[in-house]
Motif scaffolding. Structure first.
Motif, short mmCIF file in Angstrom:
data_model
loop_
_atom_site.label_atom_id
_atom_site.label_comp_id
_atom_site.label_asym_id
_atom_site.label_seq_id
_atom_site.Cartn_x
_atom_site.Cartn_y
_atom_site.Cartn_z
N ILE A 22 0.84 -1.20 0.00
CA ILE A 22 0.00 0.00 0.00
C ILE A 22 0.88 1.25 0.00
N GLY A 23 1.98 1.21 0.77
CA GLY A 23 2.90 2.35 0.77
C GLY A 23 3.51 2.60 -0.59
N ILE A 24 3.96 1.53 -1.26
CA ILE A 24 4.54 1.66 -2.60
C ILE A 24 3.50 2.14 -3.60
N ILE A 25 2.30 1.59 -3.51
CA ILE A 25 1.23 1.99 -4.42
C ILE A 25 0.91 3.47 -4.23
N GLY A 26 0.91 3.92 -2.98
CA GLY A 26 0.62 5.33 -2.71
C GLY A 26 1.64 6.26 -3.33
N VAL A 27 2.91 5.93 -3.18
CA VAL A 27 3.97 6.77 -3.74
C VAL A 27 3.89 6.76 -5.27
N THR A 28 3.72 5.58 -5.85
CA THR A 28 3.63 5.47 -7.31
C THR A 28 2.40 6.21 -7.83
N ILE A 73 9.66 11.38 -24.21
CA ILE A 73 9.75 12.44 -23.19
C ILE A 73 8.98 12.03 -21.94
N THR A 74 7.79 11.49 -22.11
CA THR A 74 6.99 11.05 -20.95
C THR A 74 7.74 9.99 -20.16
N ASN A 75 8.34 9.04 -20.87
CA ASN A 75 9.08 7.98 -20.20
C ASN A 75 10.30 8.52 -19.46
N LEU A 76 11.04 9.40 -20.12
CA LEU A 76 12.23 9.98 -19.48
C LEU A 76 11.84 10.79 -18.24
N THR A 77 10.71 11.51 -18.33
CA THR A 77 10.23 12.29 -17.19
C THR A 77 9.85 11.36 -16.03
N ALA A 78 9.12 10.30 -16.34
CA ALA A 78 8.72 9.34 -15.30
C ALA A 78 9.94 8.70 -14.67
N ASN A 79 10.91 8.33 -15.46
CA ASN A 79 12.13 7.75 -14.91
C ASN A 79 12.92 8.77 -14.10
N ASN A 85 7.96 1.50 -12.37
CA ASN A 85 6.78 0.85 -12.96
C ASN A 85 5.82 1.86 -13.58
N GLY A 86 5.78 3.07 -13.06
CA GLY A 86 4.92 4.11 -13.63
C GLY A 86 5.40 4.57 -15.00
N ALA A 87 6.67 4.32 -15.31
CA ALA A 87 7.23 4.70 -16.60
C ALA A 87 7.00 3.63 -17.65
N THR A 88 6.61 2.45 -17.23
CA THR A 88 6.49 1.32 -18.16
C THR A 88 5.49 1.56 -19.29
N PRO A 89 4.26 2.05 -19.01
CA PRO A 89 3.32 2.25 -20.12
C PRO A 89 3.84 3.19 -21.21
N SER A 90 4.48 4.29 -20.81
CA SER A 90 5.00 5.21 -21.83
C SER A 90 6.21 4.61 -22.53
N GLY A 91 6.97 3.77 -21.85
CA GLY A 91 8.10 3.09 -22.48
C GLY A 91 7.63 2.12 -23.55
N ILE A 92 6.59 1.35 -23.23
CA ILE A 92 6.02 0.42 -24.21
C ILE A 92 5.44 1.19 -25.39
N LEU A 115 18.73 2.25 -28.53
CA LEU A 115 19.17 3.38 -27.72
C LEU A 115 18.12 3.73 -26.67
N PHE A 116 16.85 3.72 -27.07
CA PHE A 116 15.79 4.02 -26.10
C PHE A 116 15.82 3.03 -24.95
N LEU A 117 16.01 1.75 -25.24
CA LEU A 117 16.06 0.75 -24.18
C LEU A 117 17.24 0.98 -23.25
N VAL A 118 18.36 1.41 -23.80
CA VAL A 118 19.52 1.73 -22.95
C VAL A 118 19.20 2.93 -22.07
N VAL A 119 18.66 3.99 -22.67
CA VAL A 119 18.33 5.21 -21.92
C VAL A 119 17.27 4.91 -20.87
N ASN A 120 16.28 4.11 -21.23
CA ASN A 120 15.21 3.75 -20.31
C ASN A 120 15.74 2.92 -19.14
#
Length: 177
Positions: A22-28, A73-79, A85-92, A115-120
């Motif tokens: 629950i703590g992890i879910i809250g932060v994410t 950009i969304t993925n890089l911002t989330a990371n 895990n919150g960055a995963t949807p934009s990465g996909i 390159l994106f996979l390396v950066v991600n």
């Protein structure tokens, strides 16, 4: 003969796992909400315009597909905010958009996707929210003491990943000549 102790340990650890989750879910959820607010307020589009040229330089497929640039950009911002895990949807979505932009064999990852996979994978994290949440949930008195070492390690991983990518790209080009 210790069935009672095993049962108690299972119940206790199960309760701790739920509390921890629950703590992890809250932060994410908090940081995903911040990203959504940033997106709806036009922040992602602003960053996309601001970083369009570097993104197009490193990810040429994004020139023809603005959605790919936006998802990168969304993925890089989330990371950057340590969402993991919150960055995963934009990465996909970014990989799919880059893959759709390929004019050749879509079964093989393009250099932009690699390159994106390396950066991600080696993204720099300003706020390592997951690690901080885990340390806080575990009862750490100084949960934030790891921030500077995380910055150093993630910056080193990012620079090393990019350097290895370009070394491999250059070696691959020489091999094909």
């Amino acid at each position: 003969g210790r069935l009672q102790e095993i049962g108690n340990a299972l119940l206790e650890s199960g309760g701790q796992a739920v509390t921890f989750s629950i703590g992890i879910i809250g932060v994410t959820a908090f940081w995903c909400g911040v990203l959504e607010i940033l997106n709806q307020a036009g922040g992602i589009n602003f960053f996309s315009r601001l970083l369009r040229r570097p993104i197009q330089r490193f990810f040429p497929e994004s020139r023809c597909n603005p959605e790919a640039g936006k998802q990168i950009i969304t993925n890089l911002t989330a990371n950057f905010f340590g969402l993991g895990n919150g960055a995963t949807p934009s990465g996909i979505a970014a990989v799919r958009a880059l893959q759709e932009s390929q004019s050749h064999n879509r079964e093989i990852a393009s250099p932009s996707i690699c390159l994106f996979l390396v950066v991600n994978s080696a993204a720099f994290q300003l706020i390592p929210t997951t690690v901080l949440a885990i340390r806080t949930a575990a009862g750490s008195a100084e949960a934030f003491d790891v921030i500077v070492p995380i910055w150093i390690a993630s910056l080193a991983a990012f620079v090393t990943g990019i350097a290895v990518y370009f070394i491999c790209q250059r070696a691959g080009r020489r091999k094909c000549r």
